[in-house]
Design a protein around this motif. Structure first.
Motif, PDB file in Angstrom:
ATOM      1  N   GLU A 109       1.128  16.347   8.398  1.00  0.00           N
ATOM      2  CA  GLU A 109       0.062  16.506   7.394  1.00  0.00           C
ATOM      3  C   GLU A 109       0.511  15.941   6.050  1.00  0.00           C
ATOM      4  N   GLU A 110       1.694  16.337   5.619  1.00  0.00           N
ATOM      5  CA  GLU A 110       2.188  15.882   4.322  1.00  0.00           C
ATOM      6  C   GLU A 110       2.523  14.394   4.358  1.00  0.00           C
ATOM      7  N   PHE A 111       3.092  13.951   5.464  1.00  0.00           N
ATOM      8  CA  PHE A 111       3.449  12.538   5.641  1.00  0.00           C
ATOM      9  C   PHE A 111       2.216  11.649   5.446  1.00  0.00           C
ATOM     10  N   LEU A 112       1.113  12.029   6.090  1.00  0.00           N
ATOM     11  CA  LEU A 112      -0.126  11.253   5.982  1.00  0.00           C
ATOM     12  C   LEU A 112      -0.640  11.205   4.547  1.00  0.00           C
ATOM     13  N   ASP A 113      -0.595  12.328   3.848  1.00  0.00           N
ATOM     14  CA  ASP A 113      -1.051  12.359   2.462  1.00  0.00           C
ATOM     15  C   ASP A 113      -0.234  11.400   1.596  1.00  0.00           C
ATOM     16  N   VAL A 114       1.077  11.368   1.832  1.00  0.00           N
ATOM     17  CA  VAL A 114       1.937  10.482   1.057  1.00  0.00           C
ATOM     18  C   VAL A 114       1.635   9.017   1.374  1.00  0.00           C
ATOM     19  N   VAL A 115       1.503   8.685   2.643  1.00  0.00           N
ATOM     20  CA  VAL A 115       1.255   7.295   3.038  1.00  0.00           C
ATOM     21  C   VAL A 115      -0.062   6.780   2.463  1.00  0.00           C
ATOM     22  N   THR A 116      -1.131   7.552   2.607  1.00  0.00           N
ATOM     23  CA  THR A 116      -2.423   7.082   2.084  1.00  0.00           C
ATOM     24  C   THR A 116      -2.388   6.976   0.562  1.00  0.00           C
ATOM     25  N   GLY A 117      -1.659   7.874  -0.091  1.00  0.00           N
ATOM     26  CA  GLY A 117      -1.501   7.767  -1.540  1.00  0.00           C
ATOM     27  C   GLY A 117      -0.764   6.497  -1.933  1.00  0.00           C
ATOM     28  N   LEU A 118       0.262   6.138  -1.188  1.00  0.00           N
ATOM     29  CA  LEU A 118       1.008   4.911  -1.472  1.00  0.00           C
ATOM     30  C   LEU A 118       0.164   3.668  -1.225  1.00  0.00           C
ATOM     31  N   TRP A 119      -0.707   3.691  -0.209  1.00  0.00           N
ATOM     32  CA  TRP A 119      -1.590   2.544   0.016  1.00  0.00           C
ATOM     33  C   TRP A 119      -2.530   2.315  -1.167  1.00  0.00           C
ATOM     34  N   ASP A 120      -2.757   3.355  -1.970  1.00  0.00           N
ATOM     35  CA  ASP A 120      -3.607   3.240  -3.152  1.00  0.00           C
ATOM     36  C   ASP A 120      -2.813   2.926  -4.411  1.00  0.00           C
ATOM     37  N   SER A 121      -1.557   2.473  -4.271  1.00  0.00           N
ATOM     38  CA  SER A 121      -0.713   2.215  -5.437  1.00  0.00           C
ATOM     39  C   SER A 121      -1.347   1.238  -6.414  1.00  0.00           C
ATOM     40  N   PHE A 122      -2.003   0.212  -5.917  1.00  0.00           N
ATOM     41  CA  PHE A 122      -2.693  -0.763  -6.760  1.00  0.00           C
ATOM     42  C   PHE A 122      -4.203  -0.654  -6.526  1.00  0.00           C
ATOM     43  N   ASP A 123      -4.984  -0.794  -7.588  1.00  0.00           N
ATOM     44  CA  ASP A 123      -6.427  -0.908  -7.414  1.00  0.00           C
ATOM     45  C   ASP A 123      -6.732  -2.223  -6.687  1.00  0.00           C
ATOM     46  N   ASP A 124      -7.911  -2.296  -6.091  1.00  0.00           N
ATOM     47  CA  ASP A 124      -8.292  -3.493  -5.345  1.00  0.00           C
ATOM     48  C   ASP A 124      -8.269  -4.752  -6.212  1.00  0.00           C
TER      49      ASP A 124
END
Length: 452
Positions: free
Chosen positions: A158-173
């Motif tokens: 659960e926590e792993f997924l939250d971190v990964v998706t947050g990192l994918w949002d590191s830069f705006d589009d």
């Protein structure tokens, strides 16, 4: 509202899903590390307009049993999936790539970067099959004395997924201007540092790659335990399930789809795609002969090794192959949902050891249908139209032969019935699956800041 269409994945297990496939003349025996083989298989799936190819993986050798059994196991050496799919992306245009990677034996930052890279390389065709790992032998490969307990693995996931998706949002589009005239490469205001501090992970971020073309690679899961269903309801966009009967599949479909609303999600946000091993023949007799040929290639040592995880501590070689089964394990720290499925399968059919391993040899508990294209299409249509599945992960018993037959014979039958596409709808895996592109978690914050 557009007409609902069937989704299809090709689950490509090296030489094929049947445990003895590597011995069959229609297989490529060295397929696990043969890039030409995988290119051929991916291109066959794309010719058949499949949504995706799906590759299972484990952070360790999965073969069990003594040396005699292990020496006969055809899946000892295999490519790492993300590396393989990066190569296959260059030789395909439409097919999506589902790579399996573990939350138990990984770090979120490394995994997030790897899948973001695959999504860029494939131009928006990447997906991550999130697993907590049922292979208890993997612990020793990562300096661990024992495999984490089932509940703890899901808590970590659960926590792993939250971190990964947050990192994918590191830069705006739109963070990267790359304006040669002004000399401005990117806008620092559109870069976000995660600064996650949780029970299992402390990750600063940001990621050093721009936001993936799909926003996030598609999230796939395969757990059917209660913890697995809840994680899927909150986070998954495709779920890979294993059921033997229409009634079981319908109950699972209703249960998981019914959990979505409490996470602000709609039923269309999650595609349920059970596994289906299709043994295709132009006649019923041809299909049954093909299946029997495969079953006859199973060496008893390999058959027993398939069953051993369900009977820990039991010497199965002491039992008559054509006699009754010993008692199943009460529980396991491996794949709990698969233990329940296999136990039910054996008890419902009153199976012997040989009958049980023959049942599992083709698809490891997933449904096997042996027959003509019309018969296989009938079964697919029945489940699809009766809220048991949004599609299927097709598990060819022998590769590349069985997938080629499915594309040649079954796909046209599904198209004639108006169930399956005749051309790809979009450029990305999300578009072809009918899934929305997720907004960045920072999008609202950025909008507020710009309007201030």
């Amino acid at each position: 509202m557009s007409e609902r269409k069937l989704r299809l994945g090709a689950f490509i297990q090296a030489t094929g899903h049947h445990i003895a496939a590597w011995r069959h003349p229609g297989s490529q025996a060295d397929s696990g590390t043969n890039i030409d083989h995988y290119q051929q298989v991916a291109q066959i799936a794309e010719r058949g307009l499949f949504d995706l190819v799906f590759l299972a993986d484990s952070p360790g050798i999965y073969a069990r049993g003594d040396d005699a059994a292990r020496s006969r196991y055809g899946r000892i050496a295999t490519f790492e999936p993300v590396t393989l799919f990066a190569a296959l992306a260059a030789t395909t245009r439409h097919i999506g790539f589902v790579a399996t990677d573990s939350t138990t034996y990984n770090e979120p930052w490394l995994l997030a970067r790897k899948f973001a890279s695959l999504d860029h390389i494939s131009k928006g065709r990447a997906a991550w099959n999130v697993v907590t790992t049922g292979n208890e032998q993997a612990a020793g490969n990562f300096g661990q004395a024992e495999h984490l307990a089932h509940a703890l693995r899901y808590e970590r996931a659960e926590e792993f997924l939250d971190v990964v998706t947050g990192l994918w949002d590191s830069f705006d589009d739109d963070a990267f201007a790359r304006d040669k005239a002004s000399g401005v490469y990117f806008d620092p205001d559109k870069l976000h540092t995660l600064n996650h501090k949780g029970k299992h992970f402390s990750v600063t971020g940001p990621l050093n790659i721009s936001r993936p073309p799909q926003g996030h690679p598609v999230i796939v899961q395969a757990g059917s335990s209660d913890a697995g269903r809840e994680l899927a309801a909150r986070t998954a966009e495709v779920i890979f399930a294993a059921w033997q009967t229409l009634e079981e599949a319908q109950a699972f479909y209703r249960d998981v789809k019914g959990r979505l609303a409490r996470y602000g999600r709609s039923p269309d946000d999650l595609k349920i795609m059970p596994g289906l091993s299709a043994v295709v023949g132009r006649t019923q007799e041809e299909a049954e002969a093909y299946n029997r040929q495969l079953q006859d290639l199973i060496h008893p040592d390999v058959g027993i090794s398939i069953l051993q995880p369900f009977f820990p501590g039991v010497d199965l070689t002491a039992y008559d192959l054509d006699g009754p089964l010993p008692p199943f394990a009460a529980n396991t720290n491996g794949t709990t949902s698969r233990l329940a499925l296999v136990t039910d399968l054996a008890q419902r059919g009153d199976l012997t050891l040989r009958q049980l391993y023959e049942n599992l040899a083709g698809a490891r508990g997933h449904r096997v249908v042996v027959g003509t294209p019309e018969k296989i299409a009938d079964e697919i249509q029945l489940w699809f139209e009766n809220e048991a599945a949004d599609g299927f992960n097709i598990m060819p018993p022998v590769l590349p032969e069985s997938l080629d037959l499915f594309v040649e014979l079954v796909i046209p039958e599904l198209q004639r019935r108006g169930l399956f596409r005749t051309e790809y709808e979009g450029a990305t895996l999300r578009e072809n699956l009918g899934l929305r592109r997720p907004a960045s978690r920072y999008a609202v914050t950025d909008e507020v800041r710009r309007s201030a």
